[in-house]
Design a protein around this motif. Structure first.
Motif, mmCIF file in Angstrom:
data_model
loop_
_atom_site.group_PDB
_atom_site.id
_atom_site.type_symbol
_atom_site.label_atom_id
_atom_site.label_comp_id
_atom_site.label_asym_id
_atom_site.label_seq_id
_atom_site.Cartn_x
_atom_site.Cartn_y
_atom_site.Cartn_z
ATOM 1 N N ALA A 59 36.178 31.562 48.328
ATOM 2 C CA ALA A 59 36.780 32.857 48.632
ATOM 3 C C ALA A 59 37.034 33.011 50.114
ATOM 4 O O ALA A 59 36.626 32.189 50.934
ATOM 5 N N GLN A 88 36.439 35.982 53.055
ATOM 6 C CA GLN A 88 35.714 37.236 53.204
ATOM 7 C C GLN A 88 36.653 38.296 53.758
ATOM 8 O O GLN A 88 37.303 38.094 54.771
ATOM 9 N N TYR A 137 34.015 39.280 48.758
ATOM 10 C CA TYR A 137 34.643 37.974 48.668
ATOM 11 C C TYR A 137 35.889 38.085 47.801
ATOM 12 O O TYR A 137 35.830 38.552 46.678
ATOM 13 N N SER A 138 37.014 37.630 48.331
ATOM 14 C CA SER A 138 38.242 37.658 47.555
ATOM 15 C C SER A 138 38.603 36.213 47.196
ATOM 16 O O SER A 138 38.887 35.413 48.081
ATOM 17 N N PRO A 139 38.576 35.867 45.902
ATOM 18 C CA PRO A 139 38.777 34.468 45.514
ATOM 19 C C PRO A 139 40.108 33.907 46.022
ATOM 20 O O PRO A 139 41.112 34.603 46.028
ATOM 21 N N TRP A 164 27.697 36.946 41.452
ATOM 22 C CA TRP A 164 29.088 37.364 41.273
ATOM 23 C C TRP A 164 29.366 38.740 41.862
ATOM 24 O O TRP A 164 30.519 39.156 41.966
ATOM 25 N N LYS A 221 29.365 39.976 44.806
ATOM 26 C CA LYS A 221 30.235 40.020 45.986
ATOM 27 C C LYS A 221 31.700 39.825 45.602
ATOM 28 O O LYS A 221 32.602 40.311 46.263
ATOM 29 N N TYR A 222 31.927 39.080 44.508
ATOM 30 C CA TYR A 222 33.298 38.790 44.090
ATOM 31 C C TYR A 222 33.911 39.955 43.320
ATOM 32 O O TYR A 222 35.106 40.162 43.356
ATOM 33 N N LYS A 226 43.955 38.083 40.244
ATOM 34 C CA LYS A 226 42.681 38.689 40.634
ATOM 35 C C LYS A 226 41.802 38.791 39.391
ATOM 36 O O LYS A 226 42.279 38.716 38.264
#
Ligand SMILES: *[C@@H]1O[C@H](CO)[C@@H](O)[C@H](O)[C@H]1NC(C)=O
Ligand SMILES: *[C@@H]1O[C@H](CO)[C@@H](O)[C@H](O)[C@H]1NC(C)=O
Length: 640
Positions: free
Chosen positions: A145, A147, A158-160, A253, A255-256, A527
């Motif tokens: 990801a 940040q 966190y953005s994958p 997970w 944070k994601y 997303k």
């Protein structure tokens, strides 16, 4: 430990519909220091950048698509086995040449020999950089990801995915170095688990390969700009940094799964709840008060008429008072036009309705969390297949209720018609994706598997359902149908089909549109969507609204002595699909600027498909609500 997770997820269901849950069956992997940790690569997907959040393409590309020149592992990449749902949703996971070892920091390692980009490759890659493509990696099942920090609240999340390159002013800079930050947690002494993966990509022109996996990384000040008229040589490098983290495996997970703006969901929920309460209030007032009055009056009139008849042989005011829905009792259950088509649509609608409801419920219970890749898609296919039985049963019972004669056609069309249409659209759109050379196309073998599943399981189940429905006695109507159809008097403008549907359709749409927006976002921007708590409630509200508003419309229709309620109820509720398509167009205008017309075609095609399915589901809800309503009210009046 495992039981704790189950309990935690069950408890978590209750308070917050937006919270994340974990599939209890995903077992954690523990590593000792120095153990190999594999890094797998997935397809490249179009994404939005924070500076300019617009979607520019709908195609995804295979990681090893030749123009990218990404390094391959020795002996060539291999596909990782995936579930059917995962493939349908576009995942193409393959092995990679990265060597990561648990807890061992590495600086500037080379991935493979320097790669030469021709001018044509450079044109291709640069245009993907302009379109904002993201790389997607998986380490121990976790996506790599970037940040990001949410504006306003300053919460990091966190953005994958991370970017293929950056556009700096005019020049697209190609990222050829990756700083991989891995968070790891000590589960028990000496046993470590991966709990977070961040990647900082860099563009370093002066990197050089020193051989044997070592390299010399260049300076940030001179980035790689691929020359579109000449060959460019690029060296791929990476560094790995392991950081001890207090986050346990069970919550890795969190944070994601960042809720962007929970307020919006709550706001829309309250909003639609108010609409629903208002509507249901209105409907129940009409149903309970007016109907009770109507029924009492009708029955009193009957009594009066009988008494009068007995005394002076004439009905005095019966003619003038005997108006409204009672008059059409001899026609209200007259079969509609095209009973076969309606029965088939209702069968398929019930099948989809059950599938959607159960899938959302499963997701709500945490069985379909993103840690379980592709589970959502797989479950959708399984439910759709199994509920073929319900589809067959409903269509044949309804067809019998409509006094249908063409039995074989009903048996045949229920499992064949709609799936064929869906499949044909799907196949055509895939041809476009294939034509573009993108990897987002569903592989031919996967399509074949789907056809086989449908043919071997779904069709027989549907036929069995139809057969059982066929064997049931015909559903009794509370009033007899007259031989000769009654004339329908001309009615006011509020009952003309188009305005009344336009008015009625907007309400169910209102219940669902915010969640729909987030679902579209997650589909087109790859997303993760996981707000199933909200979705579950919204689905419930949508059902209630569709039912209430359709019943209301049908009541007015019957009052106007128009008894063609069957198709009308289907279209009244189904009209909300029109708004779904409209919202897809608005979404295009607002969040999308396609650079190629094929992207537009694929986007419109999938939006139309989604709207069609939505039409059938809401139409089915509307029909069954009106059906129960008419059965109920005509049961309560006395007809001589
Ligand atoms: C770990 O990876 C290295 C480098 O590819 C390889 O030589 C070694 O055999 C691997 N060890 C295990 C236990 O798989
Ligand atoms: C790896 O490097 C990071 C950043 O320099 C440091 O915080 C971490 O402690 C290092 N980890 C190990 C196992 O040396």
């Amino acid at each position: 430990m495992r039981r704790g997770a189950v309990l935690a997820s069950l408890l978590a269901v209750a308070p917050a519909p937006g919270a994340a849950f974990y599939f209890p069956g995903v077992a954690p992997t523990s590593y000792r220091t120095g153990d190999n940790v594999t890094l797998n690569v997935n397809h490249l997907t179009p994404a939005d950048s924070q500076s300019d959040p617009k979607l520019r393409s709908v195609f995804s590309f295979d990681y090893y698509h030749p123009p990218f020149h990404f390094c391959k592992p020795d002996g060539g990449p291999e596909y990782i086995r995936e579930s059917l749902g995962s493939i349908l949703f576009g995942d193409r996971i393959q092995t990679s040449p990265f060597h990561l070892r648990m807890g061992v920091n590495e600086t500037c390692k080379s991935l493979c020999d320097a790669q030469t980009f021709t001018g044509r490759d450079a044109v291709f890659v640069n245009s993907r950089i302009y379109q904002g493509y993201d790389l997607n990696w998986l380490i121990d099942g976790l996506p790599a990801a970037q940040q990001l920090t949410e504006e306003g609240t300053d919460t990091p999340f966190y953005s994958p995915g991370f970017s293929l390159g950056e556009v700096d002013g005019e020049n697209p800079q190609f990222n050829n170095h990756y700083d991989i930050w891995i968070d790891y947690h000590e589960a028990s002494p000496g046993a470590y688990r991966v709990v977070g993966v961040l990647v900082d990509p860099f563009s370093l022109q002066d990197s050089r390969n020193l051989g044997e996996g070592r390299a010399e990384c260049g300076a940030i000040s001179s980035p790689v700009v691929l020359d579109e008229n000449d060959d460019s040589v690029v060296t791929f490098t990476y560094s790995v940094m392991w950081r001890l983290s207090p986050t346990p495996f069970a919550t890795r997970w969190d944070k994601y799964l960042h809720v962007y703006d929970p307020k919006i969901h709550w706001f829309s929920l309250v909003n639609s709840a108010v609409i629903v309460v208002f509507l249901i209030g209105m409907v129940s007032t009409i149903l309970v008060r007016t109907l009770r009055k109507d029924i009492a009056r009708y029955n009193r009139l009957d009594q009066l008429a009988l008494d009068d008849f007995g005394e002076n042989g004439a009905v005095e005011d019966g003619v003038q008072d005997d108006s409204g829905w009672k008059l059409v009792h001899g026609d209200v259950f007259r079969p509609p036009k095209n009973p076969l088509l309606l029965a088939v649509l209702l069968g398929n609608g019930s099948q989809l309705f059950m599938m959607v409801g159960l899938t959302i419920a499963f997701a709500l219970l945490g069985f379909l969390s993103p840690s379980n890749r592709g589970a959502l898609g797989t479950v959708v296919i399984i439910f759709y297949t199994l509920f073929g039985f319900v589809g067959g049963y409903v269509s044949s019972r309804i067809y019998k209720f409509f006094h249908g004669e063409a039995w074989k056609l009903c048996f045949f069309y229920t499992p064949v018609a709609l799936p064929s249409i869906i499949f044909a659209i799907f196949f055509l759109l895939n041809l476009f994706v294939w034509g573009r050379g993108a990897s987002g196309a569903v592989p031919f073998t996967t399509m074949l598997i789907m056809v086989i599943i449908w043919f071997i399981i779904s069709v027989p189940l549907s036929l069995a359902g139809s057969w059982i429905g066929f064997k049931q006695p015909v559903i009794e109507t509370p009033v007899r149908t007259n031989q000769i159809p009654r004339q329908i008097p001309p009615s006011g403008s509020h009952l003309r089909p188009i305005p009344s549907m336009a008015l009625a359709g907007v309400l169910p749409f209102g219940a669902i549109f915010v969640e729909l927006y987030f679902i579209m976002n997650s589909i087109w921007f790859s997303k993760i969507y996981y707000m199933f708590g909200f979705l579950f409630i919204c689905y419930g509200l949508m059902i209630a609204t569709s039912a209430a508003v359709t019943v209301l419309m049908i009541y007015f229709l019957l009052l106007a002595e128009n008894y063609h309620w069957q198709w009308r109820s289907f279209f009244t509720a189904g009209a909300s699909a029109f708004y779904v398509f409209l919202s897809a167009l608005l979404y295009w205008a607002k969040d999308i600027t396609f650079l190629s017309w094929t992207s537009g075609v694929v986007y419109l095609g999938y939006s139309a498909l989604l709207s069609l399915l939505f039409f059938i589901v809401t139409g089915t809800i509307g029909f069954f609500a009106s059906w129960l309503f008419t059965m109920r009210i005509y049961k309560s009046i006395k007809v001589d």
